[in-house]
Design a protein around this motif. Structure first.
Motif, short mmCIF file in Angstrom:
data_model
loop_
_atom_site.label_atom_id
_atom_site.label_comp_id
_atom_site.label_asym_id
_atom_site.label_seq_id
_atom_site.Cartn_x
_atom_site.Cartn_y
_atom_site.Cartn_z
N GLN A 182 -15.51 0.36 127.11
CA GLN A 182 -16.30 1.49 127.62
C GLN A 182 -16.69 1.24 129.07
O GLN A 182 -17.85 1.08 129.41
N ASP A 222 -9.88 4.64 131.25
CA ASP A 222 -9.30 3.97 130.08
C ASP A 222 -7.80 3.75 130.19
O ASP A 222 -7.18 3.24 129.25
N THR A 281 -8.06 6.76 122.60
CA THR A 281 -8.65 7.93 123.25
C THR A 281 -9.04 7.57 124.68
O THR A 281 -9.66 6.54 124.91
N HIS A 282 -8.66 8.43 125.60
CA HIS A 282 -9.01 8.23 127.00
C HIS A 282 -10.11 9.22 127.39
O HIS A 282 -10.17 10.33 126.86
N ARG A 283 -10.95 8.80 128.33
CA ARG A 283 -11.98 9.68 128.90
C ARG A 283 -11.48 10.19 130.25
O ARG A 283 -10.95 9.43 131.05
N GLU A 332 -17.08 15.11 131.19
CA GLU A 332 -16.14 14.13 130.66
C GLU A 332 -15.47 14.68 129.41
O GLU A 332 -16.12 14.91 128.39
N GLN A 344 -12.90 11.92 133.50
CA GLN A 344 -14.15 12.19 134.18
C GLN A 344 -13.92 13.09 135.39
O GLN A 344 -13.41 12.66 136.42
N ASP A 386 -9.46 8.59 135.02
CA ASP A 386 -9.33 8.08 133.65
C ASP A 386 -9.63 6.58 133.69
O ASP A 386 -8.77 5.79 134.09
N THR A 443 -11.91 14.33 126.72
CA THR A 443 -11.12 13.26 126.15
C THR A 443 -9.67 13.70 125.95
O THR A 443 -9.37 14.90 125.99
N ASP A 459 -17.73 19.45 128.05
CA ASP A 459 -18.10 18.04 128.07
C ASP A 459 -18.00 17.45 126.67
O ASP A 459 -18.49 18.02 125.69
N GLY A 460 -17.34 16.30 126.56
CA GLY A 460 -17.24 15.58 125.30
C GLY A 460 -16.18 16.09 124.34
O GLY A 460 -16.04 15.55 123.24
#
Length: 181
Positions: free
Chosen positions: A3, A67, A128-130, A169, A132, A65, A171, A25-26
């Motif tokens: 994280q 992640d 899973t990638h975030r 953000e 932003q 990203d 995913t 978001d989310g």
């Protein structure tokens, strides 16, 4: 996936509001925000912001990203020198050539060395990638950055010139474009 919070090292700044009619978001990205290699359209989402400091002189928009399996994340999009009266970008503002961006705005090359938005395309097996989406309120009207600079160079400059920021953000996962409308 670790994280990693890439904004943590920059210190706290006030937050303002970032919304979109194309993403939430989310929530997972829609197929349009995925890269063409993943069945998407490389379409940057509509973004709109409010509540930023009154002394904002310009804005920068980035998509990162943290992640990505690179050790340094993956920059999908970076736009600098948006004028202070620009409080929204339409969908597809990240198209090559920047035809939907305000005069004077500059799109820096992404990790693929394209001066455009490149959508999500997480490799298989990386979880899973975030993604932003960040709007930075900047204390100068123009950051003097070479248009061929990387988003990391922009990040360095933003470290010293960000008054506030807004973050959405979303995913994404490998094959996500095939499963999201």
């Amino acid at each position: 996936m670790a994280q990693n919070d890439p904004l943590a090292r920059f210190g706290a700044v006030p937050l303002f509001t970032l919304t979109s009619t194309d993403m939430t978001d989310g929530v997972p990205l829609t197929a349009a925000q995925y890269g063409t290699a993943s069945g998407g359209r490389n379409l940057s989402p509509h973004l709109e912001w409010s509540g930023f400091p009154a002394d904002t002189k310009s804005f920068a928009v980035t998509l990162y990203d943290p992640d990505a399996p690179t050790g340094s994340g993956f920059w999908h999009w970076a736009v600098v020198n948006l004028p202070a009266d620009c409080v929204a970008l339409p969908a597809d503002a990240g198209a090559p050539g920047g035809r939907l961006l305000p005069r004077g705005a500059v799109t820096l090359p992404n990790e693929g060395r394209q001066s455009a938005f490149v959508g999500a395309s997480p490799p298989a097996g990386t979880g899973t990638h975030r993604y932003q989406f960040i709007v930075h309120a900047v204390d100068v009207a123009r950051l003097d950055i070479d248009p061929d600079s990387t988003p990391a160079v922009l990040g360095f400059n933003l470290h010293f010139h960000t008054l506030a920021r807004a973050v959405l953000e979303a995913t994404g996962v490998h094959g996500g474009a095939a499963h999201n409308p």
